[in-house]
Write a protein that holds these residues in place. Structure first.
Motif, PDB file in Angstrom:
ATOM      1  N   ILE A  55       0.817  -1.146  -0.073  1.00  0.00           N
ATOM      2  CA  ILE A  55       0.013   0.028   0.000  1.00  0.00           C
ATOM      3  C   ILE A  55       0.858   1.324   0.158  1.00  0.00           C
ATOM      4  CG2 ILE A  55      -1.514   1.459   1.372  1.00  0.00           C
ATOM      5  CD1 ILE A  55      -2.726  -1.286   2.189  1.00  0.00           C
ATOM      6  N   LYS A  56       2.007   1.210   0.830  1.00  0.00           N
ATOM      7  CA  LYS A  56       2.881   2.348   0.804  1.00  0.00           C
ATOM      8  C   LYS A  56       3.440   2.562  -0.434  1.00  0.00           C
ATOM      9  CE  LYS A  56       6.676   3.908   3.826  1.00  0.00           C
ATOM     10  NZ  LYS A  56       7.609   3.351   4.959  1.00  0.00           N
ATOM     11  N   ASN A  59       0.906   3.887  -3.180  1.00  0.00           N
ATOM     12  CA  ASN A  59       0.711   5.188  -2.914  1.00  0.00           C
ATOM     13  C   ASN A  59       1.830   6.297  -3.440  1.00  0.00           C
ATOM     14  OD1 ASN A  59      -1.919   5.116  -1.775  1.00  0.00           O
ATOM     15  ND2 ASN A  59      -0.991   4.737   0.334  1.00  0.00           N
ATOM     16  N   LYS A  60       2.923   5.714  -3.712  1.00  0.00           N
ATOM     17  CA  LYS A  60       4.218   6.465  -4.256  1.00  0.00           C
ATOM     18  C   LYS A  60       4.019   6.477  -5.827  1.00  0.00           C
ATOM     19  CE  LYS A  60       7.365   5.773  -0.482  1.00  0.00           C
ATOM     20  NZ  LYS A  60       8.746   5.074  -0.369  1.00  0.00           N
ATOM     21  N   GLY A  64      -0.653   7.247 -10.989  1.00  0.00           N
ATOM     22  CA  GLY A  64      -2.050   6.497 -10.363  1.00  0.00           C
ATOM     23  C   GLY A  64      -2.165   5.289 -11.516  1.00  0.00           C
ATOM     24  N   LYS A  67      -3.066   1.336  -8.192  1.00  0.00           N
ATOM     25  CA  LYS A  67      -4.160   1.505  -7.195  1.00  0.00           C
ATOM     26  C   LYS A  67      -4.614   0.115  -6.309  1.00  0.00           C
ATOM     27  CE  LYS A  67      -6.971   5.542  -9.535  1.00  0.00           C
ATOM     28  NZ  LYS A  67      -6.241   5.443 -10.836  1.00  0.00           N
TER      29      LYS A  67
END
Ligand code: SF4
Length: 76
Positions: A55-56, A59-60, A64, A67
């Motif tokens: 997840i980390k 998010n970087k 996009g 996801k």
């Protein structure tokens, strides 16, 4: 509806990847190579790190293209 999106799930999360908007900057492959792998199919090994680490990293992603969403828990 998006075309060419890809989905990779473990028991907790599903990561989606849209190659149409990936800029191939390789942030993900350089920073979490156990999951985001060059020249291996499937290129995402969803079991290569913990869900929190994935997840980390997702998010970087600058575009996009990556996801994630939390999987619904099944009610027994
Ligand atoms: S971080 Fe995002 S834009 Fe960069 S290579 Fe990975 S999926 Fe593509």
């Amino acid at each position: 509806m998006k075309i060419n999106a890809r989905e990779f799930s473990n028991s907790e999360i599903t990561v989606t990847y849209d190659p149409c908007i990936c800029k191939h900057a390789d942030n993900c492959a350089k920073q979490l190579s156990n999951v985001f792998r060059d020249s291996v199919i499937p290129w995402i090994d969803i079991n290569g790190a913990s869900s929190a680490q994935i997840i980390k990293q997702v998010n970087k992603c600058p575009t996009g293209a990556l996801k994630y969403y939390l999987n619904k828990k099944e009610v027994a």
